[in-house]
Design an enzyme around this catalytic site. Structure first.
Site, PDB file in Angstrom:
ATOM      1  N   ASP A  30     -19.093  -5.379  29.166  1.00 37.58           N
ATOM      2  CA  ASP A  30     -18.566  -4.349  30.081  1.00 37.58           C
ATOM      3  C   ASP A  30     -18.053  -3.109  29.355  1.00 37.58           C
ATOM      4  O   ASP A  30     -17.500  -2.213  29.972  1.00 37.58           O
ATOM      5  CB  ASP A  30     -17.453  -4.951  30.946  1.00 37.58           C
ATOM      6  CG  ASP A  30     -16.294  -5.468  30.101  1.00 37.58           C
ATOM      7  OD1 ASP A  30     -16.350  -5.340  28.864  1.00 37.58           O
ATOM      8  OD2 ASP A  30     -15.326  -5.995  30.676  1.00 37.58           O
ATOM      9  N   GLU A  34     -15.707  -3.040  26.937  1.00 39.90           N
ATOM     10  CA  GLU A  34     -14.392  -3.189  26.287  1.00 39.90           C
ATOM     11  C   GLU A  34     -14.572  -3.462  24.799  1.00 39.90           C
ATOM     12  O   GLU A  34     -15.543  -4.101  24.388  1.00 39.90           O
ATOM     13  CB  GLU A  34     -13.609  -4.356  26.928  1.00 39.90           C
ATOM     14  CG  GLU A  34     -13.136  -4.032  28.331  1.00 39.90           C
ATOM     15  CD  GLU A  34     -12.401  -5.195  28.975  1.00 39.90           C
ATOM     16  OE1 GLU A  34     -12.219  -6.239  28.325  1.00 39.90           O
ATOM     17  OE2 GLU A  34     -12.014  -5.043  30.153  1.00 39.90           O
ATOM     18  N   ARG A  40      -5.669  19.167  19.689  1.00 39.37           N
ATOM     19  CA  ARG A  40      -5.575  20.523  20.232  1.00 39.37           C
ATOM     20  C   ARG A  40      -4.786  20.567  21.542  1.00 39.37           C
ATOM     21  O   ARG A  40      -4.353  21.621  21.966  1.00 39.37           O
ATOM     22  CB  ARG A  40      -6.972  21.125  20.405  1.00 39.37           C
ATOM     23  CG  ARG A  40      -7.573  21.533  19.059  1.00 39.37           C
ATOM     24  CD  ARG A  40      -8.970  22.101  19.199  1.00 39.37           C
ATOM     25  NE  ARG A  40      -9.952  21.074  19.467  1.00 39.37           N
ATOM     26  CZ  ARG A  40     -11.254  21.295  19.619  1.00 39.37           C
ATOM     27  NH1 ARG A  40     -11.720  22.523  19.533  1.00 39.37           N
ATOM     28  NH2 ARG A  40     -12.087  20.303  19.841  1.00 39.37           N
ATOM     29  N   GLN A  41      -4.589  19.384  22.165  1.00 38.99           N
ATOM     30  CA  GLN A  41      -3.778  19.345  23.403  1.00 38.99           C
ATOM     31  C   GLN A  41      -2.341  19.009  23.008  1.00 38.99           C
ATOM     32  O   GLN A  41      -1.857  17.917  23.248  1.00 38.99           O
ATOM     33  CB  GLN A  41      -4.350  18.290  24.342  1.00 38.99           C
ATOM     34  CG  GLN A  41      -5.769  18.609  24.801  1.00 38.99           C
ATOM     35  CD  GLN A  41      -6.277  17.583  25.793  1.00 38.99           C
ATOM     36  OE1 GLN A  41      -5.626  17.294  26.790  1.00 38.99           O
ATOM     37  NE2 GLN A  41      -7.438  17.016  25.513  1.00 38.99           N
ATOM     38  N   HIS A  59      -4.631  19.510  13.221  1.00 40.24           N
ATOM     39  CA  HIS A  59      -4.862  20.834  13.809  1.00 40.24           C
ATOM     40  C   HIS A  59      -3.620  21.725  13.678  1.00 40.24           C
ATOM     41  O   HIS A  59      -3.730  22.925  13.433  1.00 40.24           O
ATOM     42  CB  HIS A  59      -5.281  20.685  15.262  1.00 40.24           C
ATOM     43  CG  HIS A  59      -5.498  21.998  15.927  1.00 40.24           C
ATOM     44  ND1 HIS A  59      -6.418  22.910  15.471  1.00 40.24           N
ATOM     45  CD2 HIS A  59      -4.887  22.566  16.987  1.00 40.24           C
ATOM     46  CE1 HIS A  59      -6.365  23.984  16.227  1.00 40.24           C
ATOM     47  NE2 HIS A  59      -5.450  23.804  17.146  1.00 40.24           N
ATOM     48  N   LYS A 110      -9.641  36.583  18.002  1.00 41.90           N
ATOM     49  CA  LYS A 110     -10.546  35.865  18.918  1.00 41.90           C
ATOM     50  C   LYS A 110      -9.856  35.575  20.242  1.00 41.90           C
ATOM     51  O   LYS A 110      -8.683  35.250  20.265  1.00 41.90           O
ATOM     52  CB  LYS A 110     -10.968  34.558  18.236  1.00 41.90           C
ATOM     53  CG  LYS A 110     -11.558  33.498  19.131  1.00 41.90           C
ATOM     54  CD  LYS A 110     -11.737  32.166  18.400  1.00 41.90           C
ATOM     55  CE  LYS A 110     -10.737  31.122  18.887  1.00 41.90           C
ATOM     56  NZ  LYS A 110     -10.929  29.786  18.287  1.00 41.90           N
TER      57      LYS A 110
END
Ligand code: R5P
Length: 318
Positions: A39, A41, A98-99, A132, A194
């Site tokens: 499944d 897992e 990055r979050q 990061h 940027k």
């Protein structure tokens, strides 16, 4: 050399790097079965005795990020329940980084959640490379050894002996990283302004600094969709730069990355092996440097409770 109770294990994200590290340490990668149930897992079984052992589990949380993250935490659970003395999560590339803040309403801080998961699963310490943002160390309440791949990359560029070099940061966030390289390579510095248009696209507004008739090294922590770094390359090319080199620690290379890199006006792209480069992404222009020796030396020092910072004066490329 390594004490008998030091053991290196690998998840499936970057077995090759774990093997290179083990080779440096003159040990073998521990025997563990990492597979999937029907499944989907994650199914783990540690196939050797780890009671009282000092475990170093090498697992990058690179794509497939969720599978690799689950492998990492489930393997740690297995080590903990098998009475390992200490578990170090060696995460050469730490995904979800990055979050790391609520930059708009109703969004998670996924990097903090992942740090909690790693800690709660049983990690006693973390060893990570080029996070990061360095502040991510503070998301953990356990010791974090945060290393930089810069000794490995800098050595490579020193050997190339590129004249009239300007190091370019592809965005303001990378300017500190780029400044460090510029200093070590005795080069000038320029910064690209940027703006992110979407998760895959960026737009260059301007360049601060002089790149005309210069050889240019554009440096970032990661190449994901390669939008940031190739837009920066196109911009400095249009501004009259000579030879352009791209470099980053983490080669995520997802989505349109290879198409963008293939078309970019660059001589070479230099990355490290924190994330394995898939066969279909290998190119003549793509040079992969190994961080195995760097990680191996640090693992040894952690195991022997010796200073890690002293390592940075050493010659650490493979
Ligand atoms: C941005 O903050 C990072 O340092 C990288 O510049 C960025 O995440 C790279 O992503 P992409 O390759 O998708 O532009």
């Amino acid at each position: 050399m390594a004490n008998a109770n030091m053991k290196i294990f690998a998840g499936s994200s970057n077995r090759a790097l774990a093997e290179r590290i083990a080779e440096h340490l003159n040990v073998r990668v521990g025997d563990a079965q990492v597979a999937k149930f029907a499944d989907g897992e994650v199914r783990v079984r540690i196939k050797e005795d780890v009671r009282g052992a000092d475990i170093f589990l090498v697992q990058s949380t690179c794509p497939p990020v969720n599978d690799n993250l689950m492998e990492l935490v489930i393997m740690m659970d297995a080590f903990k329940r098998a009475s390992a003395e200490r578990i170090t999560a060696v995460i050469p590339y730490f995904g979800y980084a990055r979050q790391d803040r609520k930059d708009e309403g109703r969004v998670p801080i996924s990097a903090k959640l992942v740090a909690n998961m790693v800690t709660n699963a049983g990690a006693d310490r973390v060893l990570a490379l080029d996070l990061h943002a360095a502040q991510l160390q503070g998301f953990f309440d356990i010791p974090v050894d945060h290393l930089y791949a810069s000794p490995v990359l800098t050595r490579y560029f020193r050997r190339m002996n590129i004249s009239d070099l300007t190091v370019v940061a592809p965005d303001v966030g990378s300017s500190k990283l780029a400044r460090g390289y510029a200093k070590r390579l005795q080069a000038d510095l320029a910064i690209v302004d940027k703006r992110r248009v979407s998760d895959q696209d960026t737009k260059v507004m301007s360049v601060i600094g002089d790149v005309k008739s210069k050889n240019v090294l554009i440096i970032d922590d990661m190449i994901s969709t390669a939008g940031s770094i190739t837009e920066a390359a196109k911009t400095v090319h249009d501004l009259g730069a000579k030879n352009i080199y791209l470099a980053a620690t983490h080669a995520i290379l997802c989505g349109p990355a290879m198409e963008r890199l293939d078309k970019a006006p660059v001589e070479q792209v230099i990355v490290t092996d924190t994330i394995p480069v898939a066969k279909e992404n290998r190119r003549d222009y793509l040079k992969v440097l190994s961080v195995a020796r760097l990680l191996g030396e640090v693992i040894l020092r952690i195991h022997h409770a010796e200073s890690v910072s002293r390592l940075f004066d050493m010659d650490l490329e493979d």
